[in-house]
Scaffold this motif. Structure first.
Motif, PDB file in Angstrom:
ATOM      1  N   SER A   1       0.834  -1.197   0.000  1.00  0.00           N
ATOM      2  CA  SER A   1       0.000   0.000   0.000  1.00  0.00           C
ATOM      3  C   SER A   1       0.868   1.246   0.000  1.00  0.00           C
ATOM      4  CB  SER A   1      -0.909   0.009   1.235  1.00  0.00           C
ATOM      5  OG  SER A   1      -1.768  -1.097   1.226  1.00  0.00           O
ATOM      6  N   PRO A   2       0.709   2.119  -0.993  1.00  0.00           N
ATOM      7  CA  PRO A   2       1.472   3.377  -1.002  1.00  0.00           C
ATOM      8  C   PRO A   2       1.129   4.215   0.226  1.00  0.00           C
ATOM      9  CG  PRO A   2       0.455   2.961  -3.136  1.00  0.00           C
ATOM     10  CD  PRO A   2      -0.139   1.971  -2.181  1.00  0.00           C
ATOM     11  N   SER A   3       2.095   4.953   0.709  1.00  0.00           N
ATOM     12  CA  SER A   3       1.882   5.814   1.865  1.00  0.00           C
ATOM     13  C   SER A   3       2.732   7.073   1.718  1.00  0.00           C
ATOM     14  CB  SER A   3       2.239   5.083   3.168  1.00  0.00           C
ATOM     15  OG  SER A   3       3.608   4.711   3.159  1.00  0.00           O
ATOM     16  N   VAL A   4       2.417   8.073   2.522  1.00  0.00           N
ATOM     17  CA  VAL A   4       3.159   9.331   2.516  1.00  0.00           C
ATOM     18  C   VAL A   4       4.184   9.305   3.650  1.00  0.00           C
ATOM     19  CG1 VAL A   4       2.989  11.834   2.764  1.00  0.00           C
ATOM     20  CG2 VAL A   4       1.191  10.579   1.549  1.00  0.00           C
ATOM     21  N   ASN A   5       5.413   9.569   3.318  1.00  0.00           N
ATOM     22  CA  ASN A   5       6.486   9.641   4.311  1.00  0.00           C
ATOM     23  C   ASN A   5       6.489  11.059   4.872  1.00  0.00           C
ATOM     24  OD1 ASN A   5       8.928   9.861   5.732  1.00  0.00           O
ATOM     25  ND2 ASN A   5       9.968   8.414   4.380  1.00  0.00           N
ATOM     26  N   SER A   6       5.850  11.234   6.010  1.00  0.00           N
ATOM     27  CA  SER A   6       5.675  12.579   6.567  1.00  0.00           C
ATOM     28  C   SER A   6       7.006  13.210   6.949  1.00  0.00           C
ATOM     29  CB  SER A   6       4.729  12.541   7.773  1.00  0.00           C
ATOM     30  OG  SER A   6       5.218  11.632   8.753  1.00  0.00           O
ATOM     31  N   ALA A   7       7.961  12.393   7.417  1.00  0.00           N
ATOM     32  CA  ALA A   7       9.269  12.930   7.788  1.00  0.00           C
ATOM     33  C   ALA A   7       9.995  13.469   6.570  1.00  0.00           C
ATOM     34  CB  ALA A   7      10.099  11.847   8.473  1.00  0.00           C
ATOM     35  N   ALA A   8       9.900  12.740   5.442  1.00  0.00           N
ATOM     36  CA  ALA A   8      10.543  13.204   4.219  1.00  0.00           C
ATOM     37  C   ALA A   8       9.884  14.479   3.713  1.00  0.00           C
ATOM     38  CB  ALA A   8      10.482  12.106   3.156  1.00  0.00           C
ATOM     39  N   VAL A   9       8.560  14.552   3.818  1.00  0.00           N
ATOM     40  CA  VAL A   9       7.853  15.759   3.385  1.00  0.00           C
ATOM     41  C   VAL A   9       8.278  16.956   4.245  1.00  0.00           C
ATOM     42  CG1 VAL A   9       5.599  16.866   3.181  1.00  0.00           C
ATOM     43  CG2 VAL A   9       5.888  14.475   2.487  1.00  0.00           C
ATOM     44  N   SER A  10       8.391  16.749   5.546  1.00  0.00           N
ATOM     45  CA  SER A  10       8.817  17.837   6.433  1.00  0.00           C
ATOM     46  C   SER A  10      10.209  18.316   6.076  1.00  0.00           C
ATOM     47  CB  SER A  10       8.779  17.368   7.892  1.00  0.00           C
ATOM     48  OG  SER A  10       7.472  17.020   8.287  1.00  0.00           O
ATOM     49  N   SER A  11      11.088  17.387   5.729  1.00  0.00           N
ATOM     50  CA  SER A  11      12.455  17.757   5.344  1.00  0.00           C
ATOM     51  C   SER A  11      12.458  18.591   4.076  1.00  0.00           C
ATOM     52  CB  SER A  11      13.293  16.490   5.159  1.00  0.00           C
ATOM     53  OG  SER A  11      14.590  16.815   4.712  1.00  0.00           O
ATOM     54  N   VAL A  12      11.635  18.191   3.110  1.00  0.00           N
ATOM     55  CA  VAL A  12      11.544  18.940   1.851  1.00  0.00           C
ATOM     56  C   VAL A  12      11.026  20.349   2.107  1.00  0.00           C
ATOM     57  CG1 VAL A  12      10.298  19.085  -0.345  1.00  0.00           C
ATOM     58  CG2 VAL A  12      11.300  16.912   0.383  1.00  0.00           C
ATOM     59  N   VAL A  13       9.989  20.436   2.941  1.00  0.00           N
ATOM     60  CA  VAL A  13       9.392  21.739   3.241  1.00  0.00           C
ATOM     61  C   VAL A  13      10.408  22.646   3.935  1.00  0.00           C
ATOM     62  CG1 VAL A  13       7.666  22.891   4.678  1.00  0.00           C
ATOM     63  CG2 VAL A  13       7.022  20.891   3.298  1.00  0.00           C
ATOM     64  N   SER A  14      11.188  22.095   4.844  1.00  0.00           N
ATOM     65  CA  SER A  14      12.162  22.909   5.580  1.00  0.00           C
ATOM     66  C   SER A  14      13.240  23.465   4.655  1.00  0.00           C
ATOM     67  CB  SER A  14      12.798  22.091   6.700  1.00  0.00           C
ATOM     68  OG  SER A  14      13.583  21.037   6.181  1.00  0.00           O
ATOM     69  N   VAL A  15      13.604  22.689   3.642  1.00  0.00           N
ATOM     70  CA  VAL A  15      14.622  23.151   2.694  1.00  0.00           C
ATOM     71  C   VAL A  15      14.029  24.142   1.693  1.00  0.00           C
ATOM     72  CG1 VAL A  15      16.175  22.436   0.843  1.00  0.00           C
ATOM     73  CG2 VAL A  15      16.024  21.070   2.920  1.00  0.00           C
ATOM     74  N   ALA A  16      12.833  23.816   1.187  1.00  0.00           N
ATOM     75  CA  ALA A  16      12.225  24.665   0.163  1.00  0.00           C
ATOM     76  C   ALA A  16      11.691  25.974   0.728  1.00  0.00           C
ATOM     77  CB  ALA A  16      11.098  23.909  -0.534  1.00  0.00           C
ATOM     78  N   GLY A  17      11.230  25.943   1.974  1.00  0.00           N
ATOM     79  CA  GLY A  17      10.704  27.164   2.583  1.00  0.00           C
ATOM     80  C   GLY A  17       9.310  27.528   2.135  1.00  0.00           C
ATOM     81  N   ILE A  18       8.609  26.568   1.519  1.00  0.00           N
ATOM     82  CA  ILE A  18       7.228  26.810   1.105  1.00  0.00           C
ATOM     83  C   ILE A  18       6.383  25.633   1.562  1.00  0.00           C
ATOM     84  CG2 ILE A  18       7.830  28.252  -0.861  1.00  0.00           C
ATOM     85  CD1 ILE A  18       7.428  25.875  -2.688  1.00  0.00           C
ATOM     86  N   PRO A  19       5.054  25.804   1.665  1.00  0.00           N
ATOM     87  CA  PRO A  19       4.197  24.709   2.134  1.00  0.00           C
ATOM     88  C   PRO A  19       4.250  23.512   1.191  1.00  0.00           C
ATOM     89  CG  PRO A  19       3.035  26.810   2.212  1.00  0.00           C
ATOM     90  CD  PRO A  19       4.302  27.052   1.462  1.00  0.00           C
ATOM     91  N   ALA A  20       4.020  22.330   1.758  1.00  0.00           N
ATOM     92  CA  ALA A  20       4.022  21.108   0.955  1.00  0.00           C
ATOM     93  C   ALA A  20       2.975  21.162  -0.144  1.00  0.00           C
ATOM     94  CB  ALA A  20       3.787  19.898   1.855  1.00  0.00           C
ATOM     95  N   SER A  21       1.873  21.833   0.122  1.00  0.00           N
ATOM     96  CA  SER A  21       0.799  21.911  -0.873  1.00  0.00           C
ATOM     97  C   SER A  21       1.218  22.634  -2.142  1.00  0.00           C
ATOM     98  CB  SER A  21      -0.428  22.606  -0.265  1.00  0.00           C
ATOM     99  OG  SER A  21      -0.087  23.919   0.174  1.00  0.00           O
ATOM    100  N   GLU A  22       2.283  23.430  -2.059  1.00  0.00           N
ATOM    101  CA  GLU A  22       2.747  24.165  -3.229  1.00  0.00           C
ATOM    102  C   GLU A  22       3.872  23.440  -3.979  1.00  0.00           C
ATOM    103  OE1 GLU A  22       3.730  28.202  -2.319  1.00  0.00           O
ATOM    104  OE2 GLU A  22       1.975  28.483  -1.018  1.00  0.00           O
ATOM    105  N   ILE A  23       4.282  22.273  -3.485  1.00  0.00           N
ATOM    106  CA  ILE A  23       5.355  21.505  -4.118  1.00  0.00           C
ATOM    107  C   ILE A  23       4.727  20.320  -4.831  1.00  0.00           C
ATOM    108  CG2 ILE A  23       7.514  20.241  -3.748  1.00  0.00           C
ATOM    109  CD1 ILE A  23       7.840  21.780  -1.138  1.00  0.00           C
ATOM    110  N   PRO A  24       4.747  20.297  -6.165  1.00  0.00           N
ATOM    111  CA  PRO A  24       4.105  19.195  -6.893  1.00  0.00           C
ATOM    112  C   PRO A  24       4.648  17.836  -6.471  1.00  0.00           C
ATOM    113  CG  PRO A  24       4.714  20.966  -8.393  1.00  0.00           C
ATOM    114  CD  PRO A  24       5.326  21.301  -7.067  1.00  0.00           C
ATOM    115  N   GLY A  25       3.735  16.937  -6.117  1.00  0.00           N
ATOM    116  CA  GLY A  25       4.100  15.572  -5.785  1.00  0.00           C
ATOM    117  C   GLY A  25       4.547  15.337  -4.360  1.00  0.00           C
TER     118      GLY A  25
END
Length: 526
Positions: free
Chosen positions: A62-86
């Motif tokens: 079952s596919p799932s969302v890796n919340s820790a990885a998403v948080s890491s991406v958001v911290s680097v990008a500086g924008i909300p996850a909803s604005e980062i495609p995928g």
């Protein structure tokens, strides 16, 4: 959720005259149904009549969302996850030893409960040699378009180009047994890369000229193997067709020996797939295998560099038949779980080069007899005394420390070299649980077949004798080139013994199998 062709979710589609949709159920099972449901609904309409029905997966799918990885991406990008495609897309997991059971190491000491390759009732003993298909001689490559284009900017022809939805699953016994062999190879590579990291200390790596970054590269390559094993397991249909990891037995004791073994193992892993992928009934499966083996080729090059060998001494990489790859792999698999799937491919009697060129020597022409360590057709070159070793020998042309590129002033082998051979008789128990038996359909060996790049060539097998239940002989390394400036016999390549010297090409090499008396063996030509 529905998945077309199932690839994104690691699923497999079934084939029918109508389009098929795949449903992933809450417990990880998948169900095939005719396309009558609305995309995005929670279930499909009805099972497609007469279609293959996969078993439930025994590992998480079952596919799932890796919340820790998403948080890491958001911290680097500086924008909300909803604005980062995928960023918040669910990702299918990989198979690993954590879900299939941790592997172990060492030789097998039990009694096999099943013996021999999978078989039913073979229709013949050899594939006949036929003339070319007449349709292959019709097309005129004259620089113009000879047939109407189906659409603008696309020429007529090609397989799988008519708009049919791709089906990512094996389509025949040939497909299944080929991909199953590939999965056995991916599993051992995943284990081997981790085993090397766990076995040798950072100090031993440093002494071999490797850094912490190099160790991380090995770990990353192991992660790649998790992905490859996941892909092939899914192409085989999950637990109904896939096979788990096994117990392995490796022949090395030092870092340099480990890398020499690994560059040989990845060599026949890569060449084994090049040998069968173009023959698969499923073009979709062949496409995905190409994309995984392209990475495998890079891994083999890396391990050659770690061994202090020139990374790619050939212009073309060769392909070998499945039975050759299985013969090379089987000695390093000690045992497998009871639910493992058995292979149909042949295990040939073992062949050995008694004076295999030693890549650890400053001057490989001084190689004596039995300068390999351990066992099997991919046994690594053994370490030699420091004053004879090229490891950490900081002299240009005579250094084989880990490096991006090392050019050897004295080649490992050369045309005209005497090569001394020994080989076993058929009937020996080999492979997982000693449950496969070596066999040959050939007559008495008379030739040595050399397979490298685009070429095959033969040299006479001479001075044949029998001592202590083993067969012995010798030959002369041929002097042949693929094209001018490209010696055909180079790199880590393949030899076998045959009873005839019939011509074969890269595309029909498997037709030689009924004539193979022993082998193959990985010859360290460069």
């Amino acid at each position: 959720m529905f998945f077309r062709a199932g690839l994104a979710a690691g699923l497999v589609s079934t084939a029918s005259a109508a389009a098929i949709t795949i449903t992933q159920l809450s417990d990880g099972q998948i169900q095939a149904a005719a396309v009558t449901a609305t995309p995005g609904s929670a279930s499909a309409s009805a099972s497609a009549a007469g279609q293959y029905s996969p078993l439930p997966y025994s590992y998480p799918q079952s596919p799932s969302v890796n919340s820790a990885a998403v948080s890491s991406v958001v911290s680097v990008a500086g924008i909300p996850a909803s604005e980062i495609p995928g960023a918040t897309n669910a990702i299918p997991p990989v198979i690993s030893s954590q879900v299939t059971g941790v592997t172990s190491h060492g030789p097998f000491s039990g009694t096999p409960t099943t013996t021999g390759a999978v078989s039913n009732s073979p229709l013949a003993t050899a594939i006949p040699m036929l003339p070319p298909n007449p349709t292959a001689l019709v097309y005129n490559p004259n620089g113009t378009l000879n047939d109407p284009q189906p659409i603008p900017y696309q020429p007529a022809g090609g397989l799988g180009t008519n708009g049919t939805e791709p089906v990512y699953r094996v389509q025949s016994d040939f497909d299944y047994e080929s991909v199953l062999l590939g999965l056995y190879q991916e599993w051992i590579e995943l284990d081997l890369f981790h085993y090397i990291l766990a076995t040798f200390s950072e100090e031993e790596f440093t002494a071999a000229g490797l850094t912490p970054s190099d160790r991380f590269l090995i770990e990353f390559m192991a992660d790649q193997e998790s992905g490859h094993a996941t892909l092939l397991s899914n192409l085989l249909g999950g637990p109904g067709g896939a096979t788990p990891q096994c117990t392995y037995n490796y022949p090395f004791t030092t870092v340099h020996e480990a890398f020499d073994f690994t560059q040989k193992l990845t060599r026949f892993g890569e060449s084994g797939v090049w040998g069968f992928q173009s023959h698969l009934d499923s073009r979709e499966v062949a496409q995905l295998l190409d994309q995984s083996i392209a990475t495998e080729a890079r891994q083999q090059m890396i391990f050659r560099q770690f061994s202090g060998l020139f990374p790619m001494p050939v212009w073309f990489e060769t392909g070998i038949p499945q039975s050759w790859a299985w013969t090379l792999l089987a000695p390093y698999i000690s045992s497998c779980p009871a639910d493992s799937k058995r292979l149909a491919w042949q295990n040939f009697p073992a062949l050995n080069v008694l004076n295999q060129p030693n890549s650890a020597r400053r001057n490989a022409t001084q190689t004596g007899f039995n300068e390999t360590t351990g066992f099997g057709p991919a046994a690594p070159s053994s370490d030699v005394p420091v004053n004879e070793s090229c490891v950490a020998n900081n002299v240009t042309g005579f250094d084989c420390s880990a490096s991006i590129s090392q050019n050897r002033s004295i080649p490992l082998s050369f045309p005209g070299r005497e090569v001394f051979l020994s080989w076993e008789n058929p009937g020996k128990a080999v492979g997982p649980n000693n449950s496969y038996v070596t066999d040959t359909k050939a007559g008495a060996p008379a030739w040595v077949l050399w397979v490298s790049q685009l070429n095959i060539t033969y040299s006479p097998l001479t001075n044949i004798s029998v001592q202590g239940g083993l067969n012995y002989g010798q030959t002369i390394q041929p002097d042949v080139s693929t094209y001018e400036g490209d010696p055909a016999i180079n790199g880590t390549m393949f030899i076998a013994l045959t009873d005839v010297n019939l011509p074969y090409t890269a595309f029909n090499l498997s037709n030689v199998n009924p004539h193979v008396a022993a082998g193959p063996f990985l010859y360290q030509a460069g």
